[in-house]
Each structure stands twice: as structure tokens, then as C-alpha cells.
Design an enzyme around this catalytic site. Structure first.
Site, PDB file in Angstrom:
ATOM      1  N   GLU A 266      16.046  50.054  71.908  1.00 34.96           N
ATOM      2  CA  GLU A 266      14.661  49.760  72.296  1.00 34.96           C
ATOM      3  C   GLU A 266      14.626  48.285  72.636  1.00 34.96           C
ATOM      4  O   GLU A 266      14.587  47.431  71.754  1.00 34.96           O
ATOM      5  CB  GLU A 266      13.701  50.119  71.151  1.00 34.96           C
ATOM      6  CG  GLU A 266      12.264  50.315  71.610  1.00 34.96           C
ATOM      7  CD  GLU A 266      11.518  49.002  71.750  1.00 34.96           C
ATOM      8  OE1 GLU A 266      11.386  48.535  72.910  1.00 34.96           O
ATOM      9  OE2 GLU A 266      11.098  48.459  70.743  1.00 34.96           O
ATOM     10  N   CYS A 300       6.743  44.147  72.099  1.00 32.42           N
ATOM     11  CA  CYS A 300       7.536  44.677  73.216  1.00 32.42           C
ATOM     12  C   CYS A 300       6.643  45.438  74.183  1.00 32.42           C
ATOM     13  O   CYS A 300       6.988  45.618  75.352  1.00 32.42           O
ATOM     14  CB  CYS A 300       8.666  45.555  72.706  1.00 32.42           C
ATOM     15  SG  CYS A 300       8.143  46.807  71.530  1.00 32.42           S
TER      16      CYS A 300
END
Length: 512
Positions: A266, A300
Site C-alpha cells: 500500500e 495516503c
């Protein structure tokens, strides 16, 4: 708006020590192999020093996790769920303690820190239910008297490498699911947030003791790059789940693949929202400001690019600039504060450099970008979130700057907007603000957003644990948290059972 009073490092240290004590954390003395300084971005000061995990200790911990896996994998999944249930109970009891540590170490405003701990509690509840739903399929066999099915089995030791911006939630996404799947976990947290990790490890250790789980179901490695490399390169680690930069992913992925291990990555996100002429601008402003300025732009999933139809661009931009001017910047423990500090002064330097480049490319800074509270906290980095009007999607816009910088671009047709949206290497989260079902469905279609997360009339951040979390392209392609993300933590076996008195071969083959 800027608040002037900031907490004292000594007071933050005392608060952190009290929270650790209540969580049952044991802080050993600094070892000869070196120490890890736990710092706070609220002041830039050092809170505590922790011993770094040595190479020998890391090897022993991975061995202990592997030995525990051999026992844990045979425990029925619902009983494994009891461990995660107890962890969720302890997280609820110590929610305020953990949220305080998150604010102290990561700089999140306290409501966001509480929200992050709530995510941990939620994923534990999800995983407990999952422990009774690790379903396989039964398929139709072409051979009479045969049954064809699949089963799912525990994978092994899962190595978790987490980042500073979600110091506890991402660990829990991986750990809660891995544990009910029958795996054991070795965690290497960010060296910027070691205290939150120590507290979480202590609570999981207590949960294991309370439920009779093997001691080695979880181990904690404290250190820098070397600790992460141990997990990446050790063949006893079946899966490496790593959260971080694209640069890190480029190194981790090939090294794990070289030993035929599994990877769940990720990585970066350069997220965008499209705003159409039919959008509810009140709704859009609320979603945009939180997604872009929340967590000081250090998610993020933070909104980095705003792609607005030229008919509404001026009005929307003015409203966002006005909203930015009302955002209180300062002590994240104060209830009125909405923007806390960046994680470090280096993060501010990267932000300042990005703004300089954007202006050199013809961009105009409409608000923000200046450092705040410098006299009160010279080693901390408080900044006002920035909005930059850009003439085109230049190279700097296509990069992810991990700071509160929002680039505003305009478009004429939805096709052009989607091309701008997809014209970056990253592919994590996306959104569109529109009242048109046709526009919404076009954005969600196969030739619309190319991201792992696509939203309508909400911002890019704030994912729920029930859905799989992750992205495409340079974001890595992995999935964590909900839906069927659990499959990444297990291995699949296809089973054929012959319950007849004959042995017909597949595809009608005749042999003997």
C-alpha cells in the site's frame, strides 16, 4: 487562524509514560546495540529512548513467530476469533490512552486520533465475524461420483511494515485479519512512532494471555531500515504487508518476489476529486477541505488534485480559500484545532520545495504554505494548508508531496477531466462531486477512475473498514481491511474427493 499556546515536551513525556503504563507496556533500558529516539512533532523534542532490536533478536523473534504458527494454525478459527475479540475489548478500554499516544507521536488532532483507534476496534469486530466465514467454494465436477471444492488454510508468518501517518490502524487491519486466518505477525512500525507500537503490542500480549493463545502470535521489531529488511528477506516470513512510499515498494516487491514470498503493498496516493457543474458546492467544499487539509495532508488518501469544471472553478476555489482561512492551526490536543503539525521539519522543506516548483511552472499560490509558530516551536513544523491554481498538470502535480498542498486544475468535458484524473502514476483514491447519475456512473465505469477507491459526493479520505482498501498502478495493487481482503493472508487448496467405486480420469482420458 493560529493558536499560540503549545504543550511542553516534559508534559507530553509524562502523558506518554502514563498512557504506556496503563496499557501495560514495559520499557526496557537502552541496549548496547543502540537506541531509537521517540520524538514528538508537537514540539520537535525527544520523549523517550527505546532499545533497538538487534539482528540476533530479530532472528529469534521470527523463529518464535514461526513456532507459534505451527500451533496457532490448528486452532479452530472461531477460537482464534476469541483472541481478536479480547483485543478489541482492550482497545475500547484504552481508547483514550492510544489516541493520546497517536496525537503525541504523529501529530494528529485528537478527534482524528480517536477515530483511528475506533478503526482498530471496528476491524476487530469485523475479524471476529470473519472467523466464522472463511468460506471456500464447491464446484461441479465433470466426473460422476466426485466432489470438487476449495479450502483455505493459514499462510504462515505475516510481516507488517507500517508508516507513521496511521501508526496503529494499519497494523490492526493486518493483524486482526491475519490472526483469525491462523497466521502469526511480526511488526516493524515506523521508527517515528515507536511508543504507539509498544502500547499496542502490550495490549495484544495481554489479550493472548487472557485467551490462552501462544505467546509468539505477535512480535515487535523496533528499529529502522535494517529491521524491515529482515522481514523482507527472511524466507520464514510468508507475507510482507508494507505501507510506505513508492520508492520503498520498488525495493520491497522484487526482494520478496526473489524468494517467492508474497507481498501486499500500500504505497503512494496522488488522489483527485472531479467537481462537475451540477455539483452541490456546499457538500463539495466540506468534503474537499477535510480530504485535503485533514491530518495536515499526511494521509495516503489525502486530496492532492482538484479538477473543477471551468464554469464553477472560480466560485469553488474562492470558497475553499475562505474555508482554509478559518482552519485553526496549532496544538492538536486543543478541541478547536483542525490542523496539527507536519511530522518533521523535513516534511515542511519538501512542501516548500514543491510550492516553489509549482510557481515556477506557472502556478499561483492562493493561500497558505507559510510556516506557523516558529518562535514557539522552532523544531516543529506547523504550516497553513496551501491551495495552488495550476495552468496544467505539470510534473510536480503528478508527484505526491506528503503535505497539505492542493492543486486546482480546470476542465471543459468529463472525458478531459477523467484523462487528467488518471494521468498520474498513482491510483489509490478518487471522487466525483455531481448531481448527475450519468456523470457518476461514467466516473465509476471501467473507463472512468482507475483507482482502487472511487467515491461519489464524498472526499477521497475516510474509508470504512468494511470495504477492501488499496490501489492500483504505483500504489501497489494490494488490498487490506474488509471485503475478501482476508484471502491475501491464506493459501488456497483445490480438493477432489472420489466417493464412487470407479476411477474415471478428467477430460475422458483412457489410461490402463
Amino acid at each position: 487562524m493560529t493558536t499560540t499556546a503549545l504543550p511542553d515536551t516534559d508534559a507530553l513525556r509524562a502523558r506518554a509514560e502514563q498512557a504506556l503504563h496503563r496499557c501495560g507496556a514495559r520499557l526496557p533500558a537502552e541496549g548496547a546495540a543502540g537506541h531509537l529516539a521517540a520524538r514528538t512533532p508537537l514540539t520537535g523534542g525527544t520523549l523517550l529512548t527505546l532499545p533497538m532490536t538487534t539482528s540476533e533478536d530479530a532472528d529469534a523473534m521470527i523463529a518464535e513467530a514461526r513456532a507459534a504458527f505451527l500451533e496457532w494454525r490448528t486452532v479452530p478459527a472461531p477460537r482464534r476469533g476469541a483472541l481478536v475479540k479480547r483485543l478489541g475489548e482492550l482497545l475500547s478500554i484504552h481508547k483514550e490512552d492510544l489516541a493520546g499516544l497517536v496525537t503525541i507521536e504523529a501529530g494528529k488532532i485528537h478527534s482524528e486520533a480517536l477515530g483511528e483507534v475506533q478503526e482498530m476496534i471496528d476491524i476487530c469486530e469485523f475479524a471476529v465475524g470473519l472467523s466464522r466465514q472463511l468460506y471456500g467454494r464447491t464446484m461441479a465436477s465433470e466426473r460422476p461420483g466426485h466432489r470438487l471444492s476449495e479450502s483455505w488454510h493459514p499462510l504462515g508468518v505475516v510481516g507488517v511494515i507500517s508508516a507513521f501517518n496511521f501508526p496503529v490502524a494499519v497494523w490492526s487491519w493486518n493483524t486482526a485479519i491475519a490472526l483469525v486466518c491462523g497466521d502469526t505477525v511480526v511488526w516493524k512500525p515506523s521508527e517515528l512512532t515507536p511508543l504507539t507500537a509498544v502500547a499496542c503490542a502490550a495490549l495484544l500480549r495481554r489479550a493472548a494471555e487472557d485467551t490462552g493463545a501462544p505467546d509468539g502470535v505477535h512480535r515487535l521489531l523496533l528499529g529502522g531500515r535494517e529491521c524491515g529488511e529482515r522481514l523482507v528477506d527472511d524466507p520464514r516470513v510468508a507475507l510482507v504487508s508494507a505501507t510506505g512510499s513508492v520508492r520503498m515498494g520498488r525495493e520491497v516487491g522484487p526482494r520478496v518476489a526473489a524468494r517467492f514470498g508474497r507481498c501486499l503493498l500500500e504505497l503512494g496516493g496522488n488522489n483527485a476529486a472531479v467537481v462537475t457543474p451540477s455539483a452541490d458546492l456546499d457538500l463539495a467544499v466540506r468534503g474537499i477541505v477535510f480530504s485535503a487539509a485533514g491530518t495536515a495532508g499526511q494521509r495516503c488518501t489525502s486530496l492532492r488534485r482538484l479538477i473543477v469544471h471551468e464554469e464553477v472553478a472560480d466560485e469553488l476555489t474562492q470558497r475553499i480559500v475562505h474555508a482554509y482561512g478559518q482552519l485553526p492551526v496549532g496544538d492538536p490536543f486543543q478541541p478547536d484545532t483542525l490542523v496539527g503539525p507536519l511530522i518533521s521539519t523535513a516534511a515542511y522543506d519538501a512542501m516548500a520545495k514543491a510550492l516553489e516548483t509549482a510557481q515556477a511552472d506557472g502556478g499561483k499560490v492562493l493561500t497558505g504554505g507559510d510556516r506557523q509558530l516558529r518562535e514557539a516551536a522552532p523544531e516543529a513544523a506547523y504550516v497553513r494548508p496551501a491551495v495552488v491554481r495550476m495552468p496544467a498538470q505539470t510534473a510536480i502535480v503528478r508527484e505526491e508531496t506528503f503535505a497539505p498542498v492542493l492543486y486546482v486544475l480546470t476542465y471543459r468535458t468529463l472525458h478531459e477531466a477523467i484523462e487528467l484524473h488518471n494521468g498520474v502514476p498513482q491510483g489509490l483514491s478518487s471522487s466525483i462531486f455531481t448531481r448527475s447519475q450519468r456523470e457518476a456512473e461514467r466516473f465509476l465505469a471501467a473507463d472512468g477512475s482507475d483507482c482502487g477507491i472511487a467515491n461519489v459526493n464524498i472526499g477521497t479520505s475516510g474509508a470504512e473498514i468494511g470495504g477492501a482498501f488499496g490501489g492500483e498502478k504505483e500504489t501497489g495493487g494490494g488490498r487490506e481491511s474488509g471485503s475478501d481482503a482476508w484471502r491475501a493472508y491464506m493459501r488456497r487448496a483445490t480438493n477432489t474427493v472420489n466417493y464412487s467405486d470407479d476411477l474415471p480420469l478428467a477430460q475422458g482420458v483412457n489410461f490402463l
